[in-house]
Scaffold this active site. Structure first.
Site, mmCIF file in Angstrom:
data_model
loop_
_atom_site.group_PDB
_atom_site.id
_atom_site.type_symbol
_atom_site.label_atom_id
_atom_site.label_comp_id
_atom_site.label_asym_id
_atom_site.label_seq_id
_atom_site.Cartn_x
_atom_site.Cartn_y
_atom_site.Cartn_z
ATOM 1 N N GLU A 1 0.834 -1.209 0.000
ATOM 2 C CA GLU A 1 0.000 0.000 0.000
ATOM 3 C C GLU A 1 0.868 1.257 0.000
ATOM 4 O OE1 GLU A 1 -3.219 0.022 2.908
ATOM 5 O OE2 GLU A 1 -3.487 -2.119 2.496
ATOM 6 N N TYR A 2 1.984 1.164 0.736
ATOM 7 C CA TYR A 2 2.939 2.275 0.749
ATOM 8 C C TYR A 2 3.466 2.496 -0.672
ATOM 9 C CZ TYR A 2 7.129 4.998 1.868
ATOM 10 O OH TYR A 2 8.101 5.966 1.910
ATOM 11 N N SER B 1 34.567 15.279 20.052
ATOM 12 C CA SER B 1 34.644 13.828 20.240
ATOM 13 C C SER B 1 34.468 13.553 21.735
ATOM 14 C CB SER B 1 35.928 13.274 19.648
ATOM 15 O OG SER B 1 36.986 13.558 20.473
ATOM 16 N N GLU C 1 23.626 5.432 26.665
ATOM 17 C CA GLU C 1 23.144 4.930 25.369
ATOM 18 C C GLU C 1 24.288 4.258 24.638
ATOM 19 O OE1 GLU C 1 21.649 8.501 23.561
ATOM 20 O OE2 GLU C 1 23.625 9.324 23.257
ATOM 21 N N LYS D 1 27.188 3.431 22.051
ATOM 22 C CA LYS D 1 28.087 4.198 21.184
ATOM 23 C C LYS D 1 28.134 3.425 19.872
ATOM 24 C CE LYS D 1 32.752 6.218 21.132
ATOM 25 N NZ LYS D 1 32.889 6.101 19.707
ATOM 26 N N ASP E 1 28.966 2.303 16.206
ATOM 27 C CA ASP E 1 30.200 2.369 15.436
ATOM 28 C C ASP E 1 29.889 2.731 13.988
ATOM 29 O OD1 ASP E 1 32.861 2.298 15.097
ATOM 30 O OD2 ASP E 1 33.091 0.132 15.264
ATOM 31 N N ARG F 1 32.047 14.850 10.002
ATOM 32 C CA ARG F 1 32.741 15.502 11.091
ATOM 33 C C ARG F 1 34.055 16.148 10.627
ATOM 34 N NH1 ARG F 1 36.595 14.112 14.687
ATOM 35 N NH2 ARG F 1 36.439 15.033 16.749
ATOM 36 N N GLU G 1 24.679 9.675 14.363
ATOM 37 C CA GLU G 1 25.561 8.675 13.766
ATOM 38 C C GLU G 1 24.881 8.035 12.558
ATOM 39 O OE1 GLU G 1 28.396 8.655 15.278
ATOM 40 O OE2 GLU G 1 29.451 6.776 14.904
ATOM 41 N N TYR H 1 21.942 11.920 18.370
ATOM 42 C CA TYR H 1 22.426 11.919 19.751
ATOM 43 C C TYR H 1 22.813 13.308 20.258
ATOM 44 C CZ TYR H 1 26.992 11.500 17.421
ATOM 45 O OH TYR H 1 28.075 11.683 16.613
ATOM 46 N N LYS I 1 34.505 2.319 26.597
ATOM 47 C CA LYS I 1 34.776 1.481 25.430
ATOM 48 C C LYS I 1 34.657 -0.008 25.747
ATOM 49 C CE LYS I 1 36.813 3.137 22.090
ATOM 50 N NZ LYS I 1 36.472 3.737 20.804
ATOM 51 N N CYS J 1 37.179 -32.020 -5.869
ATOM 52 C CA CYS J 1 36.616 -32.031 -4.514
ATOM 53 C C CYS J 1 37.630 -32.632 -3.540
ATOM 54 C CB CYS J 1 35.318 -32.823 -4.487
ATOM 55 S SG CYS J 1 34.678 -33.021 -2.805
ATOM 56 N N CYS K 1 35.902 -36.098 -2.086
ATOM 57 C CA CYS K 1 35.609 -37.281 -2.906
ATOM 58 C C CYS K 1 36.355 -37.281 -4.235
ATOM 59 C CB CYS K 1 34.102 -37.383 -3.154
ATOM 60 S SG CYS K 1 33.474 -36.157 -4.309
ATOM 61 N N CYS L 1 31.143 -29.088 -5.524
ATOM 62 C CA CYS L 1 31.462 -30.463 -5.896
ATOM 63 C C CYS L 1 30.199 -31.011 -6.533
ATOM 64 C CB CYS L 1 31.822 -31.262 -4.643
ATOM 65 S SG CYS L 1 31.647 -33.036 -4.882
ATOM 66 N N CYS M 1 29.172 -37.828 -2.778
ATOM 67 C CA CYS M 1 30.301 -37.252 -2.051
ATOM 68 C C CYS M 1 30.052 -37.457 -0.552
ATOM 69 C CB CYS M 1 30.412 -35.763 -2.383
ATOM 70 S SG CYS M 1 31.553 -34.871 -1.312
HETATM 71 S S1 IVH Z 1 28.110 12.119 21.650
HETATM 72 C C1 IVH Z 1 29.792 16.017 22.362
HETATM 73 N N1 IVH Z 1 26.766 9.886 21.534
HETATM 74 O O1 IVH Z 1 31.472 8.561 18.932
HETATM 75 C C2 IVH Z 1 29.229 14.714 22.087
HETATM 76 N N2 IVH Z 1 28.693 10.113 20.176
HETATM 77 O O2 IVH Z 1 34.162 8.978 20.007
HETATM 78 C C3 IVH Z 1 29.819 14.069 20.917
HETATM 79 N N3 IVH Z 1 29.151 8.203 18.741
HETATM 80 O O3 IVH Z 1 32.224 11.412 17.054
HETATM 81 C C4 IVH Z 1 29.326 12.771 20.570
HETATM 82 N N4 IVH Z 1 27.416 7.014 19.356
HETATM 83 O O4 IVH Z 1 30.599 9.720 16.048
HETATM 84 C C5 IVH Z 1 27.832 10.580 21.091
HETATM 85 N N5 IVH Z 1 25.455 7.979 21.467
HETATM 86 C C6 IVH Z 1 26.508 8.669 21.033
HETATM 87 C C7 IVH Z 1 27.388 8.157 20.060
HETATM 88 C C8 IVH Z 1 28.485 8.913 19.670
HETATM 89 C C9 IVH Z 1 28.468 7.061 18.568
HETATM 90 C C10 IVH Z 1 30.406 8.548 18.042
HETATM 91 C C11 IVH Z 1 30.379 9.919 17.408
HETATM 92 C C12 IVH Z 1 31.559 10.660 17.999
HETATM 93 C C13 IVH Z 1 32.392 9.525 18.513
HETATM 94 C C14 IVH Z 1 33.266 9.982 19.658
#
Ligand code: IVH
Length: 660
Positions: free
Chosen positions: A32-33, A79, A110, A112, A114, A133, A170, A222, A311, A405, A408, A423, A429
């Site tokens: 439908e969308y 950062s 929350e 982090k 990647d 960034r 992110e 974030y 970390k 293979c 066999c 194979c 086999c």
């Molecule tokens: S806060 C001033 N919150 O981590 C606040 N960063 O190592 C700046 N990242 O460059 C970032 N999840 O790309 C924040 N929940 C989160 C995040 C987050 C991933 C990344 C972000 C930042 C890097 C810093």
């Protein structure tokens, strides 16, 4: 009139995008969308003068760039300071307490994620710029590409927006999308991405937005950059709620926690769920919730004093390749596997890693003795990311893929349209035969208790079984002739095999190992056929009338049932007394209420709903005390949390499939 119709369609699509991407509560089925979308496309094509930049049809721009322009950030993109141990996290809390002269501080924790930091600039509610960034002061203008990410609104919801709003967040590639992308690239022989972060970065840095548009990128907010014409709420949590109200996705994992011990408990719990999260995380972020306190704390160099990245151990480690083996799978596909010097990756010992196929092995040029980077994430098989060439021993020689293979000696052939090599000996086999047998007796198939790989190995090596049917003709003496089988075991095995004869159609169908027929497809087929015989007689047309069965699956079924060997096998199984019991499936789940959330890999919402309703269950959209089960697929959000709070039984995809 037309203009009005166009605007209404856009508004509807925007609301549906919001329900889907932000609220995790789709309101209409995909088809439908799609209809709304095509209707909008049609009207816009007929009346191009009404096309606006924020129309959902305009996500992908027409002209590729030659390079990315530089963007000066109005507010620096910061950062985070890092902590690696609980003690370092406690030190952070002590610093906060001292500076704020408070004994307990409320923080939001929350994941982090990647991925890559991005700054989205909305002016009067319209997305006007997206910038990476870069060095924190200036980044690259990737607006064209970011516009293709469907979870990022091109215009904000509601109307009370700031004149200027910079949303920081992110961009990432969910694990599922990453694996699918790599799998697709692998089958076509293209270079794969090392990890979701690289895949996201590579996708965002495409000069042609059409390529980015095909990549499964996602976004979570974030924080904020420049804001004008709006009074900020008092806390970080309120900012997140405000962003959500404007249509921006926020993490469902964010929690307000009282004091540092609660933060550490959260971190431990999230670390345990790391593999199950839909995206890669490299840590947990703690942020002081109160914005007045944040202001009081201020910044050091490039990071705020009010936030910390805790970390987690990395999901990539280096180790040495001790040997390379080529394994033959159930369908004959050859997979090179590296045997590794055991290495601990994020808490799990890893001693082997897949190299996927000959093509990838050759491209990565992995050699015995090499030092390699290995990645383990989620419940997927660990894989080799790359070779550390600087550590290659002079004696290293390229690995030579076997010409036939390795089990066999059978001839090899390339799978049509793919790089996979198979194979061709089929059940002749021993490797394929062993795995077909192991699959047949496995838990989701005929579930023959006690018949493990070691016994199957002996049965095949001694030439005692050719097909799965032969298992049922083995005598007590046959079993006793095997190593490690004493009287009791032999009797148990005979009893288990006897028991397994009474089964269900989905189990038997799945057990046969027909390509494309997983448990859920087998279940779906069983809802339309009385027994195996009836299914074996179905024509392509019959099969295609079943919702959820496509051409590829239909072809696989027809091929399977057309083979004389398979016809003989089915007749034998029937003759041996294998029976699929008829269950009154209509009644099985009568009176039970289900709620579906998140994405399932094997079926879409409608299929899942239809499967449940076929079993008599009721499917509702909202979680309440009356809900019996919540089926939580990937990216499950608020409904999952509500269900957890209400103590409702939660089924992940595996358990849902088992239930079906
Ligand atoms: S806060 C001033 N919150 O981590 C606040 N960063 O190592 C700046 N990242 O460059 C970032 N999840 O790309 C924040 N929940 C989160 C995040 C987050 C991933 C990344 C972000 C930042 C890097 C810093």
């Amino acid at each position: 009139m037309i203009k009005q119709a166009i605007q209404t369609l856009r508004q509807q699509i925007k609301q549906h995008d919001y329900a889907y991407y932000v609220l995790d509560a789709p309101q209409i089925p995909d088809n439908e969308y799609d209809q709304l979308f095509s209707e909008l496309q049609r009207l816009e094509q007929q009346h191009p003068k009404f096309i606006t930049l924020d129309s959902p049809t305009q996500r992908v721009g027409a002209t590729p760039l030659t390079q990315f322009a530089s963007v000066q950030h109005r507010q620096k993109m910061l950062s985070l300071s890092n902590a690696f141990t609980a003690d370092e996290v406690r030190d952070f809390a002590l610093r906060l307490q001292k500076q704020l002269k408070q004994s307990v501080i409320d923080c939001v924790a929350e994941p982090k994620i990647d991925g890559l930091a991005i700054s989205l600039r909305y002016e009067h509610g319209q997305l006007v710029q997206a910038a990476t960034r870069g060095d924190g002061n200036a980044g690259e203008n990737v607006t064209q590409n970011v516009r293709t990410i469907k979870s990022i609104p091109l215009s904000l919801l509601g109307d009370a927006w700031p004149q200027i709003l910079e949303v920081r967040g992110e961009i990432f590639m969910p694990k599922k999308g990453f694996h699918a992308l790599n799998q697709q690239r692998r089958t076509t022989g293209e270079k794969t991405f090392a990890n979701p972060r690289n895949a996201a970065a590579g996708s965002l840095r495409q000069l042609d937005a059409k390529i980015t548009a095909q990549r499964p990128l996602d976004f979570l907010s974030y924080g904020l950059g420049e804001v004008q014409g709006f009074t900020l709420p008092a806390s970080y949590l309120d900012i997140l709620q405000q962003l959500k109200a404007w249509g921006l996705p926020i993490s469902v994992e964010a929690r307000l926690l009282h004091g540092i011990d609660a933060c550490l408990t959260y971190a431990q719990a999230l670390a345990q769920r790391r593999d199950a999260l839909p995206y890669d995380i490299d840590g947990i972020v703690y942020k002081v919730n109160d914005l007045a306190l944040q202001n009081q704390l201020g910044f050091i160099a490039r990071a705020p004093r009010w936030a910390l990245a805790h970390k987690l151990p990395g999901q990539e480690q280096s180790t040495q390749v001790e040997a390379i083996h080529v394994q033959v799978g159930r369908t004959g596909v050859l997979t090179p596997v590296a045997q590794l010097k055991p290495v601990n990756i994020a808490g799990v010992m890893v001693s082997s890693a897949t190299l996927h196929n000959a093509n990838e092995l050759q491209r990565k040029d992995v050699r015995v003795g090499d030092t390699v980077v290995v990645r383990r994430a989620g419940d997927v098989i660990p894989e080799i990311v790359n070779v550390v060439l600087s550590k290659r021993p002079p004696s290293g020689v390229p690995f030579v893929f076997p010409p036939c293979c390795p089990v066999c000696g059978g001839a090899l052939a390339q799978v049509v349209d793919q790089v996979a090599i198979r194979c061709t000996a089929g059940s002749l086999c021993p490797a394929q035969r062993k795995q077909a047998l192991a699959h047949f007796v496995s838990r989701d198939a005929l579930d023959v208790n006690g018949l493990g790989a070691a016994l199957i190995e002996q049965l095949v090596d001694k030439g005692m079984v050719q097909t799965v049917a032969d298992l049922y003709t083995l005598t007590l003496e046959d079993w006793l002739s095997l190593d490690l089988v004493a009287d009791k075991t032999a009797h148990n095995l005979l009893a288990a095999l006897e028991n397994s004869k009474k089964t269900t159609l989905p189990r038997l169908l799945y057990a046969l190992g027909i390509p494309e027929i997983g448990l859920s497809t087998a279940t779906l087929l069983s809802q339309h056929c009385a027994d195996l015989h009836q299914l074996s007689q179905a024509s392509a047309e019959n099969l295609l009338t079943i919702k959820g069965i496509g051409e590829v699956t239909a072809r696989c079924l027809l091929d399977f049932f057309q083979s004389p060997d398979n016809q003989r096998l089915i007749a034998q199984l029937h003759h041996l007394g294998i029976q699929t019991e008829k269950i009154d499936i209509k009644q099985k789940l009568a009176g039970k209420t289900f709620v579906l959330t998140g994405t399932l890999s094997q079926m879409n919402r409608q299929q899942a709903q239809a499967a449940l309703e076929n079993l008599g269950a009721k499917v509702s959209t909202n979680v309440s005390k009356k809900t019996d089960y919540l089926v939580a697929g990937d990216n499950a959000g608020s409904k999952l949390h509500k269900a957890q709070q209400l103590g409702i039984k939660i089924l992940d995809e595996t358990r849902f499939n088992q239930l079906l």
